[in-house]
Design a protein around this motif. Structure first.
Motif, PDB file in Angstrom:
ATOM      1  N   UNK A 321       0.646  -0.956   0.245  1.00  0.00           N
ATOM      2  CA  UNK A 321       0.113   0.250  -0.112  1.00  0.00           C
ATOM      3  C   UNK A 321       1.189   1.271   0.402  1.00  0.00           C
ATOM      4  N   UNK A 322       0.523   2.058  -0.821  1.00  0.00           N
ATOM      5  CA  UNK A 322       1.224   3.297  -1.050  1.00  0.00           C
ATOM      6  C   UNK A 322       0.532   4.621  -1.409  1.00  0.00           C
ATOM      7  N   UNK A 323       0.865   5.629  -1.649  1.00  0.00           N
ATOM      8  CA  UNK A 323       0.222   6.463  -1.688  1.00  0.00           C
ATOM      9  C   UNK A 323       0.385   7.384  -2.968  1.00  0.00           C
ATOM     10  N   UNK A 324      -0.066   8.365  -3.893  1.00  0.00           N
ATOM     11  CA  UNK A 324      -0.166   9.293  -4.994  1.00  0.00           C
ATOM     12  C   UNK A 324      -1.035  10.265  -5.025  1.00  0.00           C
ATOM     13  N   UNK A 325      -0.193  10.949  -6.194  1.00  0.00           N
ATOM     14  CA  UNK A 325      -1.062  12.546  -6.488  1.00  0.00           C
ATOM     15  C   UNK A 325      -2.522  12.556  -7.296  1.00  0.00           C
ATOM     16  N   UNK A 326      -3.298  12.223  -7.134  1.00  0.00           N
ATOM     17  CA  UNK A 326      -3.753  12.173  -8.509  1.00  0.00           C
ATOM     18  C   UNK A 326      -3.840  13.494  -9.328  1.00  0.00           C
ATOM     19  N   UNK A 327      -3.723  14.715  -8.681  1.00  0.00           N
ATOM     20  CA  UNK A 327      -3.601  15.994  -9.004  1.00  0.00           C
ATOM     21  C   UNK A 327      -2.513  16.476 -10.076  1.00  0.00           C
ATOM     22  N   UNK A 328      -1.156  15.772 -10.214  1.00  0.00           N
ATOM     23  CA  UNK A 328      -0.828  14.946 -10.781  1.00  0.00           C
ATOM     24  C   UNK A 328      -0.124  14.460 -11.921  1.00  0.00           C
ATOM     25  N   UNK A 456     -14.561  11.229  -8.300  1.00  0.00           N
ATOM     26  CA  UNK A 456     -14.095  11.949  -7.990  1.00  0.00           C
ATOM     27  C   UNK A 456     -12.999  11.688  -7.944  1.00  0.00           C
ATOM     28  N   UNK A 457     -12.048  12.831  -8.356  1.00  0.00           N
ATOM     29  CA  UNK A 457     -10.971  12.241  -8.329  1.00  0.00           C
ATOM     30  C   UNK A 457     -10.019  12.255  -7.533  1.00  0.00           C
ATOM     31  N   UNK A 458     -10.646  13.126  -6.061  1.00  0.00           N
ATOM     32  CA  UNK A 458      -9.697  13.068  -4.848  1.00  0.00           C
ATOM     33  C   UNK A 458      -9.912  11.589  -3.367  1.00  0.00           C
ATOM     34  N   UNK A 472      -0.669  -0.930  -4.664  1.00  0.00           N
ATOM     35  CA  UNK A 472      -2.324  -0.327  -4.828  1.00  0.00           C
ATOM     36  C   UNK A 472      -1.362   1.081  -4.350  1.00  0.00           C
ATOM     37  N   UNK A 473      -1.833   1.937  -5.070  1.00  0.00           N
ATOM     38  CA  UNK A 473      -1.879   3.597  -4.557  1.00  0.00           C
ATOM     39  C   UNK A 473      -3.194   4.171  -4.144  1.00  0.00           C
ATOM     40  N   UNK A 474      -3.175   4.739  -3.197  1.00  0.00           N
ATOM     41  CA  UNK A 474      -4.527   5.185  -2.910  1.00  0.00           C
ATOM     42  C   UNK A 474      -4.707   6.928  -3.014  1.00  0.00           C
ATOM     43  N   UNK A 475      -5.452   8.034  -2.938  1.00  0.00           N
ATOM     44  CA  UNK A 475      -5.025   9.079  -2.945  1.00  0.00           C
ATOM     45  C   UNK A 475      -4.597   9.721  -1.955  1.00  0.00           C
ATOM     46  N   UNK A 476      -4.003  11.035  -1.663  1.00  0.00           N
ATOM     47  CA  UNK A 476      -3.061  11.413  -1.331  1.00  0.00           C
ATOM     48  C   UNK A 476      -4.275  12.081   0.057  1.00  0.00           C
ATOM     49  N   UNK A 477      -4.059  11.951   1.142  1.00  0.00           N
ATOM     50  CA  UNK A 477      -5.392  12.237   2.336  1.00  0.00           C
ATOM     51  C   UNK A 477      -5.546  11.357   2.885  1.00  0.00           C
ATOM     52  N   UNK A 478      -6.098  10.183   2.019  1.00  0.00           N
ATOM     53  CA  UNK A 478      -6.705   8.873   2.612  1.00  0.00           C
ATOM     54  C   UNK A 478      -6.058   8.128   2.846  1.00  0.00           C
ATOM     55  N   UNK A 480      -6.773   4.449   4.678  1.00  0.00           N
ATOM     56  CA  UNK A 480      -7.698   3.465   5.459  1.00  0.00           C
ATOM     57  C   UNK A 480      -8.042   2.999   7.068  1.00  0.00           C
ATOM     58  N   UNK A 481      -7.773   2.731   7.651  1.00  0.00           N
ATOM     59  CA  UNK A 481      -8.137   3.077   9.471  1.00  0.00           C
ATOM     60  C   UNK A 481      -8.942   4.507   9.099  1.00  0.00           C
ATOM     61  N   UNK A 482      -8.879   5.686   9.311  1.00  0.00           N
ATOM     62  CA  UNK A 482      -9.164   6.718   9.887  1.00  0.00           C
ATOM     63  C   UNK A 482     -10.878   6.874   8.361  1.00  0.00           C
ATOM     64  N   UNK A 483     -10.682   6.190   7.125  1.00  0.00           N
ATOM     65  CA  UNK A 483     -11.970   7.207   5.987  1.00  0.00           C
ATOM     66  C   UNK A 483     -12.890   6.555   6.457  1.00  0.00           C
ATOM     67  N   UNK A 484     -13.828   6.947   6.049  1.00  0.00           N
ATOM     68  CA  UNK A 484     -14.941   6.764   6.210  1.00  0.00           C
ATOM     69  C   UNK A 484     -15.736   6.123   4.663  1.00  0.00           C
ATOM     70  N   UNK A 485     -14.530   6.432   4.183  1.00  0.00           N
ATOM     71  CA  UNK A 485     -15.103   5.747   2.109  1.00  0.00           C
ATOM     72  C   UNK A 485     -14.691   4.020   2.443  1.00  0.00           C
ATOM     73  N   UNK A 486     -15.743   3.290   1.878  1.00  0.00           N
ATOM     74  CA  UNK A 486     -15.323   2.142   1.439  1.00  0.00           C
ATOM     75  C   UNK A 486     -14.153   1.928   0.247  1.00  0.00           C
ATOM     76  N   UNK A 487     -13.036   1.370   1.018  1.00  0.00           N
ATOM     77  CA  UNK A 487     -12.084   2.434  -0.216  1.00  0.00           C
ATOM     78  C   UNK A 487     -11.355   0.675  -0.446  1.00  0.00           C
TER      79      UNK A 487
END
Length: 641
Positions: A321-328, A456-458, A472-478, A480-487
């Protein structure tokens, strides 16, 4: 412990097991085998021997060479990121590994003659194709377990009642085949009330087995009588519901009908039966129908693959698991535009939320546990493959290949590596042997359950990759533990990475500048395909969506298209029978234009209306499976138009 648990436990302790004729050989470190383990091994010796022999057969099959010159084992390792399971693509080989039992018919309940006839025919035909039919008395065992939390309260009034006992299907049974039978509404309501009270009193998460045990005493569904509901599928035989297969009923309406049919029967597979036809329904919600005269291909090409490969999502534990920047990422914006542009086509229906379809909390909790915590199920996906990432030459000579090093876990004749760690694969395109670099593969895709036509790109776009292991890279700011989204990653992860990798190796013109990919639960008619467009996969066994084997089939289908007379290709279709199609193009504008034109002309529709046209002789697309009659030949065939 059951057989698989015993073997897993022994291997975790460093114990070596192998079959030598009728004898079980064991080489164990001192103290590894406890007295209890010794008793378990003795009790399950016959099943352990059979399991070891089956695994040996798997290994032999995994070395079968495919048409692309790679073994099934190697293809599986490439798309699975080190996945240890061996892909099986031959329905005959699948059948040999299945154990199926038939639940005894209920007494005093009228069963339709057509259902009874099919039940007997299935038993005979499955056995003839190599499936082991296990008698009910052997396939089940008595399971004792204490009352759930609420039982502590009941014991105050019923002190003599300490536990519940049921006859459950053993975990090593692949499927139990049953007929539709009524339940007691009164007992079910009582069981549900007790379960909900128990759930409120207990803070610990419940497994599928825990939930089913809590309510099984009141339910008469086969799903409630399984030792492990995640290991054994339930196949229900019932009268054919014409609404599920009628070509004039919109597919979106069939989604609701299909989901409620599966939930009401609490089965993974429902087979509809009439005097002249058969239908098969699973969570793919295909509307395939077969003539009774097609019983043999129905069993071999459709039923057996579904029994062998149940639908199951990839858990997050399979990824780094990692993160990436959707804006870029320019591909994120292209993906969002792709989804929005497809909204008018109706090809990506929104699916359903479990809470809206499954009313009972106990049933909803069971489904949620099986689908790895997902709150809903959607139909189709959108993805955008990034250009493959290479370091050094994309292709090398045979002489250069000979200087490369071995790669642990791979055949030295199939995969090698440079001193800097870049891996190369020896593969075939047509009659040529080529040595291609295995690039880093990345793509952006919709998260499971997201609205594909309004991303939603973010927060709705994940980045999947394969760099020896699955990424698997998640959008920056997401988080897994604290998100209310079903990631959750898509069910079709294996399919996506297999398509991107195979395109890089065999049809680079499709992906060298990036490639949009869409999957929907329907098909275009054959006449829709135009110049520099082609398709493959129509003869593949009908494995469920997104499975490991489905990824292998898509990989091999793209290899077939490497020999297409339509090359250079601008668009391809990878057919998944009883499921849908994956469309891949080298141009977002071209893909959208072609799809919208096809929908406007009714050449593309959800459901199976156009599937038969793709099977017409002019398609000529060969199966990628291997049968006993042809198992010495390479797996996979060329496209003939």
């Amino acid at each position: 412990m059951n057989t698989s648990e015993i073997i897993t436990t022994l291997k975790s302790k460093g114990v070596q097991l192998w079959a030598e004729g009728d004898k079980l050989r064991i080489n164990a470190p001192k103290g590894a085998i406890t007295a209890q383990l010794k008793n378990d091994i003795t009790a399950c010796k016959a099943d352990i021997l059979e399991c070891l022999r089956t695994q040996s057969g798997d290994a032999s099959l995994a070395e079968t060479q495919t048409a692309c010159g790679l073994s099934l084992r190697t293809i599986g390792q490439l798309i699975g990121g080190g996945q240890e399971a061996l892909p099986v693509v031959d329905p005959v080989a699948m059948a040999a590994q299945l154990k199926v039992t038939f639940r005894p018919l209920p007494k005093g309940i009228a069963i339709g003659e057509e259902v009874l006839q099919l039940r007997q025919t299935l038993k005979e035909n499955l056995q003839a194709k190599g499936v082991k039919i296990v008698p009910w008395e052997i396939a089940t065992r008595t399971v004792h377990y204490p009352f759930p939390v609420i039982g502590k309260l009941l014991n105050k009034w019923l002190p003599s009642v300490k536990q519940i006992s049921i006859q459950a299907v053993r975990a090593e049974i692949s499927a139990v085949i049953d007929v539709e039978r009524p339940i007691s509404p009164v007992k079910s309501r009582l069981a549900e009330a007790l379960y909900q009270l128990s759930a409120r009193l207990s803070k610990a998460p419940k497994s599928v087995a825990d939930i089913t045990r809590s309510i099984s005493w009141a339910e008469d569904h086969a799903i409630q009588r399984l030792e492990d509901p995640t290991a054994t599928q339930v196949v229900m035989l019932t009268e054919l519901d014409e609404r599920l297969v009628h070509p004039e009923i919109p597919y979106v309406e069939k989604i609701g009908l299909g989901v409620n049919t599966l939930v009401s029967q609490f089965s993974e597979i429902v087979i509809g039966v009439s005097a002249t036809e058969l239908s098969i329904l699973n969570m793919n919600l295909s509307d395939s129908r077969f003539s009774r005269s097609q019983l043999d291909p129905f069993i071999l090409r459709s039923l057996i693959p579904k029994l062998y490969v149940p639908i199951a999502p990839l858990p997050l534990s399979r990824f780094e698991i990692g993160h990436y920047s959707p804006a870029t990422s320019p591909y994120v914006q292209k993906l969002v535009a792709l989804g929005q542009s497809l909204s008018t086509t109706g090809l990506l229906p929104s699916g359903f939320k479990l809470a809206e379809v499954v009313r009972r909390q106990s049933h909803r909790d069971i489904v949620s546990a099986i689908v790895n915590g997902r709150t809903g199920v959607s139909y189709g996906f959108v993805a955008y493959a990034e250009p493959p990432e290479y370091v050094g030459p994309e292709e090398i000579s045979a002489a250069h290949w000979q200087t490369l090093n071995s790669v642990e876990g791979f055949s030295d004749d199939e995969v090698r590596t440079t001193e800097t760690g870049r891996r190369y694969v020896k593969t075939s395109i047509g009659k040529q042997t080529v040595y291609k670099q295995i690039p880093d593969i990345w793509l952006v895709c919709s998260r499971s359950g997201a609205n594909k036509t309004d991303l939603d790109a973010t927060q709705d776009v994940l980045r999947l990759g394969i760099q020896e292991t699955l990424q698997l890279q998640l959008p920056e700011g997401i988080d897994l533990q604290g998100s209310k989204l079903d990631i959750k990653p898509s069910y079709d992860t294996y399919v996506m990475v297999a398509i991107a990798l195979a395109a890089a190796l065999y049809t680079p013109e499709l992906i060298e500048a990036g490639a949009p990919i869409i999957h929907f639960h329907g098909y275009p008619e054959q006449a829709w395909f135009d110049h520099q467009e082609d398709y493959a996969g129509i003869q593949n066994p009908a494995v469920p969506c997104g499975t490991y084997e489905s990824g292998v089939f898509n990989f091999l289908s793209l290899h077939q298209l490497a020999s297409s007379p339509q090359r250079p290709l601008s668009l391809v279709g990878l057919v998944e029978p009883d499921h849908g199609i994956n469309l891949l193009s080298n141009s977002l504008g071209h893909l959208l234009g072609r799809v919208k034109t096809g929908v406007a002309r009714s050449q593309i529709e959800l459901g199976g209306k156009h599937l038969s046209s793709l099977r017409e002789p002019s398609s000529g697309t060969a199966s990628v499976a291997v049968s006993k009659e042809t198992e010495k030949e390479p797996v996979g065939g060329g496209v003939q138009r």
